[in-house]
Design an enzyme around this catalytic site. Structure first.
Site, PDB file in Angstrom:
ATOM      1  N   ASP A  14      38.418 -59.348  15.034  1.00 10.69           N
ATOM      2  CA  ASP A  14      38.898 -58.345  15.976  1.00 10.69           C
ATOM      3  C   ASP A  14      38.677 -58.810  17.416  1.00 10.69           C
ATOM      4  OD1 ASP A  14      39.727 -55.553  16.730  1.00 10.69           O
ATOM      5  OD2 ASP A  14      37.671 -55.491  17.460  1.00 10.69           O
ATOM      6  N   GLU A  73      42.455 -59.493  10.320  1.00  7.56           N
ATOM      7  CA  GLU A  73      41.413 -59.804  11.294  1.00  7.56           C
ATOM      8  C   GLU A  73      40.379 -60.751  10.697  1.00  7.56           C
ATOM      9  OE1 GLU A  73      41.573 -55.720  13.995  1.00  7.56           O
ATOM     10  OE2 GLU A  73      40.026 -55.953  12.454  1.00  7.56           O
TER      11      GLU A  73
END
Length: 228
Positions: free
Chosen positions: A49, A121
């Site tokens: 992320d 992610e």
């Protein structure tokens, strides 16, 4: 560790060949199937992320050197939000290689937005740890592709814009109707219609209902603008 043919094909789809295949396996391992000897992808998701955020912030700054923070922030949010991540994951058929527990698999886990968004992610982090920042950056820019170039100047959701258009004219909010669903269960394609109270509509297809609805709303807005 030697990767299965399925994971080797996935490597080709993302454009990165792992020197440490265990990183890819971990990135694709959901908590529903993890164990002491098989860690899940949550820590990689946390890292990925942040890597995604840095790459997108850098790309947006380079793309528009005169944009203010107030202009950049909504564009950034549009590119890194879970819905966009899940759409990218669907583009590369990530759901087909996710490692899920039986209950999660039976409940449609391979299509769930949250799982797909988290997994892409984690894959980003795996590439970062395997090949460094430049490798992760290259993959992200390649997979996000035109989304970066086409992100709206104010990243405004076309569904919101269409609803505001209808409300300003005293109409009820637009309806979104599923017209067709095709493709395999792990990678369906939805055809949706955005329809106004007057019956005017536009249709679009995508790998998620949300994206198909957005595309249909954008097409209908353009049609209304052209007719004005």
């Amino acid at each position: 560790m030697k990767l299965s043919a399925e994971l080797q094909a996935f490597q080709r789809r993302i454009g990165h060949e792992f020197t440490r295949p265990d990183l890819l396996v971990r990135a694709l391992t959901h908590g529903s199937v993890s164990s002491q000897t098989r860690p899940d992808n949550q820590r990689l998701e946390f890292l990925g992320d942040r890597v995604l955020g840095l790459v997108m912030a850098t790309a947006l700054l380079e793309r528009d050197k005169s944009a203010s923070e107030g202009q950049l922030a909504p564009r950034f949010n549009a590119l890194v939000r879970k819905e966009t991540c899940a759409d990218v994951a669907r583009d590369i058929d990530l759901g087909a290689v996710l490692k899920l527990g039986r209950s999660e698999m039976l409940s449609g886990g391979r299509r769930k937005q949250a799982l797909l968004g988290d997994a892409i992610e984690a894959v980003i982090a795996a590439v970062y740890k395997d090949g460094g920042f430049e490798a992760a950056q290259a993959m992200i820019l390649r997979l996000w592709g035109k989304r970066i170039d086409l992100v709206d100047a104010d990243a405004r959701d076309p569904k919101t814009a269409l609803q505001e258009w209808a409300q300003a004219r005293g109409e009820t909010p637009p309806a979104y109707v599923e017209l067709e669903r095709s493709g395999p269960d792990h990678a369906p394609v939805f055809t949706m219609a955005a329809r106004l109270q007057s019956g005017t509509e536009a249709r679009a297809s995508a790998k998620s209902k949300r994206l198909a609805e957005q595309r249909a709303a954008a097409m209908l807005l353009q049609q209304l603008e052209d007719d004005a």
